[in-house]
Design a protein around this motif. Sequence first.
Motif, short mmCIF file in Angstrom:
data_model
loop_
_atom_site.label_atom_id
_atom_site.label_comp_id
_atom_site.label_asym_id
_atom_site.label_seq_id
_atom_site.Cartn_x
_atom_site.Cartn_y
_atom_site.Cartn_z
N ILE A 176 15.70 6.00 4.58
CA ILE A 176 15.52 4.72 3.89
C ILE A 176 16.86 3.99 3.80
CG2 ILE A 176 14.68 3.61 1.77
CD1 ILE A 176 13.06 6.30 1.32
N ASP A 177 17.92 4.72 3.49
CA ASP A 177 19.24 4.11 3.46
C ASP A 177 19.67 3.62 4.84
OD1 ASP A 177 19.63 4.39 0.73
OD2 ASP A 177 20.53 6.37 0.93
N LEU A 178 19.31 4.37 5.89
CA LEU A 178 19.64 3.92 7.25
C LEU A 178 18.98 2.58 7.56
CD1 LEU A 178 19.46 7.14 9.47
CD2 LEU A 178 21.47 5.78 8.91
N ALA A 179 17.72 2.45 7.18
CA ALA A 179 17.03 1.17 7.41
C ALA A 179 17.79 0.04 6.72
CB ALA A 179 15.60 1.25 6.89
N MET A 180 18.19 0.30 5.49
CA MET A 180 18.90 -0.73 4.72
C MET A 180 20.26 -1.05 5.33
SD MET A 180 18.62 -2.70 2.06
CE MET A 180 17.62 -2.02 0.77
N ARG A 194 12.73 3.76 -2.00
CA ARG A 194 13.80 4.77 -2.10
C ARG A 194 13.81 5.40 -3.49
NH1 ARG A 194 19.08 2.34 -0.66
NH2 ARG A 194 18.69 1.22 -2.59
N ARG A 195 13.71 4.57 -4.53
CA ARG A 195 13.71 5.12 -5.89
C ARG A 195 12.53 6.07 -6.12
NH1 ARG A 195 15.51 -0.10 -7.45
NH2 ARG A 195 13.46 -0.74 -8.16
N ALA A 196 11.40 5.75 -5.56
CA ALA A 196 10.19 6.54 -5.80
C ALA A 196 10.05 7.75 -4.87
CB ALA A 196 8.96 5.66 -5.67
N HIS A 197 10.57 7.66 -3.63
CA HIS A 197 10.21 8.68 -2.64
C HIS A 197 11.38 9.20 -1.79
CE1 HIS A 197 6.16 7.69 -3.73
NE2 HIS A 197 6.36 6.42 -3.40
N ILE A 236 11.51 -7.32 2.07
CA ILE A 236 11.69 -6.01 2.71
C ILE A 236 12.75 -5.21 1.96
CG2 ILE A 236 12.44 -4.84 4.82
CD1 ILE A 236 11.09 -7.26 6.34
N VAL A 237 13.81 -5.86 1.53
CA VAL A 237 14.85 -5.19 0.74
C VAL A 237 14.24 -4.65 -0.55
CG1 VAL A 237 16.94 -5.58 -0.63
CG2 VAL A 237 16.82 -6.39 1.73
N ILE A 238 13.46 -5.46 -1.24
CA ILE A 238 12.82 -5.01 -2.49
C ILE A 238 11.95 -3.80 -2.21
CG2 ILE A 238 11.11 -5.63 -4.24
CD1 ILE A 238 12.30 -8.52 -4.06
N PHE A 239 11.16 -3.86 -1.13
CA PHE A 239 10.33 -2.71 -0.78
C PHE A 239 11.18 -1.46 -0.55
CE2 PHE A 239 8.92 -0.08 2.81
CZ PHE A 239 7.87 0.58 2.18
N LEU A 240 12.21 -1.59 0.27
CA LEU A 240 13.04 -0.42 0.58
C LEU A 240 13.71 0.16 -0.67
CD1 LEU A 240 14.67 -1.61 3.93
CD2 LEU A 240 13.02 0.25 3.66
N GLU A 241 14.18 -0.71 -1.55
CA GLU A 241 14.82 -0.23 -2.78
C GLU A 241 13.81 0.47 -3.68
OE1 GLU A 241 16.73 -3.81 -4.14
OE2 GLU A 241 18.57 -3.34 -3.01
N ARG A 242 12.63 -0.11 -3.85
CA ARG A 242 11.60 0.52 -4.69
C ARG A 242 11.11 1.82 -4.06
NH1 ARG A 242 8.76 -3.56 -8.24
NH2 ARG A 242 10.55 -4.80 -8.87
N LEU A 302 0.81 -1.21 0.00
CA LEU A 302 0.00 0.00 0.00
C LEU A 302 0.85 1.27 0.00
CD1 LEU A 302 -2.86 -1.15 2.39
CD2 LEU A 302 -3.06 -0.63 -0.06
N CYS A 303 1.98 1.24 0.68
CA CYS A 303 2.86 2.42 0.67
C CYS A 303 3.44 2.67 -0.72
CB CYS A 303 3.98 2.27 1.70
SG CYS A 303 3.43 2.55 3.39
N LEU A 304 3.63 1.63 -1.50
CA LEU A 304 4.09 1.80 -2.87
C LEU A 304 2.96 2.20 -3.81
CD1 LEU A 304 6.57 -1.20 -3.23
CD2 LEU A 304 7.16 1.23 -3.11
N VAL A 305 1.79 1.61 -3.61
CA VAL A 305 0.65 1.84 -4.50
C VAL A 305 0.02 3.21 -4.29
CG1 VAL A 305 -1.72 1.07 -5.00
CG2 VAL A 305 0.11 -0.60 -4.80
#
Length: 192
Positions: free
Chosen positions: A179-183, A167-170, A159-165, A76-79
């Motif tokens: 976002i990078d800190l989480a990763m 980060r690219r979008a937002h 979770i990695v896929i979510f964070l990467e997507r 939902l955060c991506l959509v």
Amino acid sequence: MEIPDFLPAFTSRSKPALSAVFTPDMVEADSLLRARYSDLSPSTLSVDDVTSVFEGNLWSLAGPAFLYFLPAFMRLCLVDYPALTVFAGELIGALTEPSRQDVSAAFELLDSLPPKSLRNPGLTNELRSRQLEWFDSGAPNALFVARFDDVLPAEGAAIVIFLERFRRAHSDDFPFDEIDLAMTRHWYRYRP
């Protein structure tokens, strides 16, 4: 952007009993979540569910409930990010391994914001003291460990896929590299 289906990675997560939804220190859980819990599932969770039930309450979810709903939260955060900006910030925070330095840095930033005439140094110092005391109690780290210590490799990769997507979008909306800190603090180990 194609939105991945995160649910398959979390199929081993069953819906916890209502008694296991909240962290042990919750004296009185959110009544709306209690009332709607039986009707909620990751496959049917809506933006309205997130904003009316989970937003502002994410901190209170115990590990099993957090991981049960996490695939829906990520999707939902991506959509529908524009409707979930506040919740998305909460989610990124929840996915970030806590650091005492984060508490100090947040108050240093607050101290630097203008206009100084509107700030109350006594209140700021009291809040800083309480936040550091809370961090030093071990509660933030204990919650992070309780939520993520038994994450399966497929879940971590999702979770990695979510964070990467995300980060690219937002990433422009997260100017302190949250976002990078989480990763880098935790999730990098699940990169494929």
